[in-house]
Design an enzyme around this catalytic site. Sequence first.
Site, PDB file in Angstrom:
ATOM      1  N   PRO A   7       0.853  -1.190   0.000  1.00 15.41           N
ATOM      2  CA  PRO A   7       0.000   0.000   0.000  1.00 15.41           C
ATOM      3  C   PRO A   7       0.886   1.235   0.000  1.00 15.41           C
ATOM      4  O   PRO A   7       1.801   1.347   0.811  1.00 15.41           O
ATOM      5  CB  PRO A   7      -0.763  -0.125   1.325  1.00 15.41           C
ATOM      6  CG  PRO A   7       0.175  -0.877   2.226  1.00 15.41           C
ATOM      7  CD  PRO A   7       0.946  -1.820   1.336  1.00 15.41           C
ATOM      8  N   GLU A   9       0.165   5.278  -0.069  1.00 17.11           N
ATOM      9  CA  GLU A   9      -0.810   6.364  -0.085  1.00 17.11           C
ATOM     10  C   GLU A   9      -0.452   7.401  -1.140  1.00 17.11           C
ATOM     11  O   GLU A   9       0.679   7.861  -1.233  1.00 17.11           O
ATOM     12  CB  GLU A   9      -0.875   7.022   1.303  1.00 17.11           C
ATOM     13  CG  GLU A   9      -1.724   8.266   1.390  1.00 17.11           C
ATOM     14  CD  GLU A   9      -3.210   7.992   1.174  1.00 17.11           C
ATOM     15  OE1 GLU A   9      -3.954   8.964   0.972  1.00 17.11           O
ATOM     16  OE2 GLU A   9      -3.621   6.810   1.210  1.00 17.11           O
ATOM     17  N   GLN A  68      -6.683  -1.936   3.665  1.00 18.32           N
ATOM     18  CA  GLN A  68      -5.883  -1.578   4.834  1.00 18.32           C
ATOM     19  C   GLN A  68      -6.603  -0.486   5.633  1.00 18.32           C
ATOM     20  O   GLN A  68      -7.018   0.528   5.081  1.00 18.32           O
ATOM     21  CB  GLN A  68      -4.496  -1.076   4.439  1.00 18.32           C
ATOM     22  CG  GLN A  68      -3.624  -0.765   5.656  1.00 18.32           C
ATOM     23  CD  GLN A  68      -2.238  -0.267   5.294  1.00 18.32           C
ATOM     24  OE1 GLN A  68      -2.081   0.891   4.936  1.00 18.32           O
ATOM     25  NE2 GLN A  68      -1.237  -1.142   5.387  1.00 18.32           N
ATOM     26  N   CYS A  98       3.025   3.402   8.844  1.00 16.33           N
ATOM     27  CA  CYS A  98       3.115   4.632   8.055  1.00 16.33           C
ATOM     28  C   CYS A  98       3.886   5.701   8.819  1.00 16.33           C
ATOM     29  O   CYS A  98       3.512   6.063   9.940  1.00 16.33           O
ATOM     30  CB  CYS A  98       1.722   5.140   7.704  1.00 16.33           C
ATOM     31  SG  CYS A  98       1.746   6.682   6.750  1.00 16.33           S
ATOM     32  N   LYS A 139       0.825  -4.678   9.235  1.00 17.58           N
ATOM     33  CA  LYS A 139       2.088  -4.186   8.674  1.00 17.58           C
ATOM     34  C   LYS A 139       2.753  -3.277   9.694  1.00 17.58           C
ATOM     35  O   LYS A 139       2.148  -2.314  10.160  1.00 17.58           O
ATOM     36  CB  LYS A 139       1.859  -3.443   7.360  1.00 17.58           C
ATOM     37  CG  LYS A 139       3.147  -3.090   6.610  1.00 17.58           C
ATOM     38  CD  LYS A 139       2.841  -2.528   5.217  1.00 17.58           C
ATOM     39  CE  LYS A 139       4.112  -2.392   4.388  1.00 17.58           C
ATOM     40  NZ  LYS A 139       5.013  -1.336   4.873  1.00 17.58           N
ATOM     41  N   ASN A 200       9.781  -6.701   3.844  1.00 22.25           N
ATOM     42  CA  ASN A 200       9.531  -5.491   3.065  1.00 22.25           C
ATOM     43  C   ASN A 200      10.685  -4.516   3.268  1.00 22.25           C
ATOM     44  O   ASN A 200      11.171  -4.352   4.375  1.00 22.25           O
ATOM     45  CB  ASN A 200       8.200  -4.861   3.516  1.00 22.25           C
ATOM     46  CG  ASN A 200       7.916  -3.514   2.883  1.00 22.25           C
ATOM     47  OD1 ASN A 200       7.651  -2.549   3.582  1.00 22.25           O
ATOM     48  ND2 ASN A 200       7.963  -3.431   1.569  1.00 22.25           N
ATOM     49  N   GLU A 202      13.714  -2.222   0.504  1.00 18.13           N
ATOM     50  CA  GLU A 202      14.928  -2.286  -0.325  1.00 18.13           C
ATOM     51  C   GLU A 202      14.963  -3.494  -1.258  1.00 18.13           C
ATOM     52  O   GLU A 202      16.032  -4.065  -1.508  1.00 18.13           O
ATOM     53  CB  GLU A 202      16.186  -2.246   0.546  1.00 18.13           C
ATOM     54  CG  GLU A 202      16.389  -0.941   1.281  1.00 18.13           C
ATOM     55  CD  GLU A 202      16.463   0.276   0.352  1.00 18.13           C
ATOM     56  OE1 GLU A 202      17.246   0.244  -0.607  1.00 18.13           O
ATOM     57  OE2 GLU A 202      15.725   1.257   0.611  1.00 18.13           O
ATOM     58  N   ARG A 225       7.987   0.960  -3.700  1.00 19.49           N
ATOM     59  CA  ARG A 225       8.580   1.938  -4.616  1.00 19.49           C
ATOM     60  C   ARG A 225       9.199   1.285  -5.843  1.00 19.49           C
ATOM     61  O   ARG A 225       9.099   1.795  -6.956  1.00 19.49           O
ATOM     62  CB  ARG A 225       9.624   2.765  -3.868  1.00 19.49           C
ATOM     63  CG  ARG A 225       9.036   3.689  -2.799  1.00 19.49           C
ATOM     64  CD  ARG A 225      10.137   4.305  -1.945  1.00 19.49           C
ATOM     65  NE  ARG A 225      10.855   3.304  -1.176  1.00 19.49           N
ATOM     66  CZ  ARG A 225      12.105   3.428  -0.742  1.00 19.49           C
ATOM     67  NH1 ARG A 225      12.792   4.528  -1.018  1.00 19.49           N
ATOM     68  NH2 ARG A 225      12.671   2.474  -0.031  1.00 19.49           N
TER      69      ARG A 225
END
Length: 315
Positions: A7, A9, A68, A98, A139, A200, A202, A225
């Site tokens: 996810p 945003e 989420q 986040c 997460k 999660n 890199e 990303r």
Amino acid sequence: MRVLLAPMEGVLDSLVRELLTEVNDYDLCITEFVRVVDQLLPVKVFHRICPELQNASRTPSGTLVRVQLLGQFPQWLAENAARAVELGFWGVDLNCGCPSKTVNGSGGGATLLKDPELIYQGAKAMREAVPAHLPVSVKVRLGWDSGEKKFEIADAVQQAGATELVVHGRTKEQGYRAEHIDWQAIGEIRQRLNIPVIANGEIWDWQSAQQCMAISGCDAVMIGRGALNIPNLSRVVKYNEPRMPWPEVVALLQKYTRLEKQGDTGLYHVARIKQWLSYLRKEYDEATELFQHVRVLNNSPDIARAIQAIDIEKL
């Protein structure tokens, strides 16, 4: 090996999910967060975040989508989780990672890492509100400003009855700085828990995914990303395929300009095309030239014409 689309945003919305799942092999997508404060949210909020609800909680190409939730009050997390699955979501996810100052300032996201009890109460309430056959995932990051509470955080998630845990291998304060990624810490958490742990952070290509899995021991990864840097990243990560050729990337962008965003005021593609090109520039030199061309444009029709005018056969 499982590969999940993270996810993000303001980035990975339903249109981008549609495009990326069409050219990839993702096992699951997580929506942008739905902010839960002190009420049961209207049905339209869930449909706005996830139009895929009209397609049995799947993207047009068939990839499952999980919603989420972001919040801190167990009662409202539970009520909204129940509504989400009643609407057709395949499970729910709790955002405890986040790092946004705006989100953290209101007590959500990574702020929960300061008090694992809050994570436990929130996840437990959601688990009790959702039928047992549907997943409830969480997460997290390794902590707020250190990893001292990483095991306490992980234990809270498992004891709450969560189905699986996604761990971003940095603290909130470390943000997204590459030098701080700690796959080893993810592995230590995995060894401690009995539920699946998803790594999660890199993961940019086949090599980094293999290294992450070797160090952490995880057989599932979540990518964010990097999925925008290399549009076919899940296939790169899963099958060691080459990155998508630039002409195919342009074709994807052209399709993007033809998709309509519900509620768009005419500025959606202006921001989103420029944003995606800024990610693509990290992997494709050609994206820099295209970005320079469109960055001065300030309305969607001009952006669309500029992208559509590219002759793919001449690339």
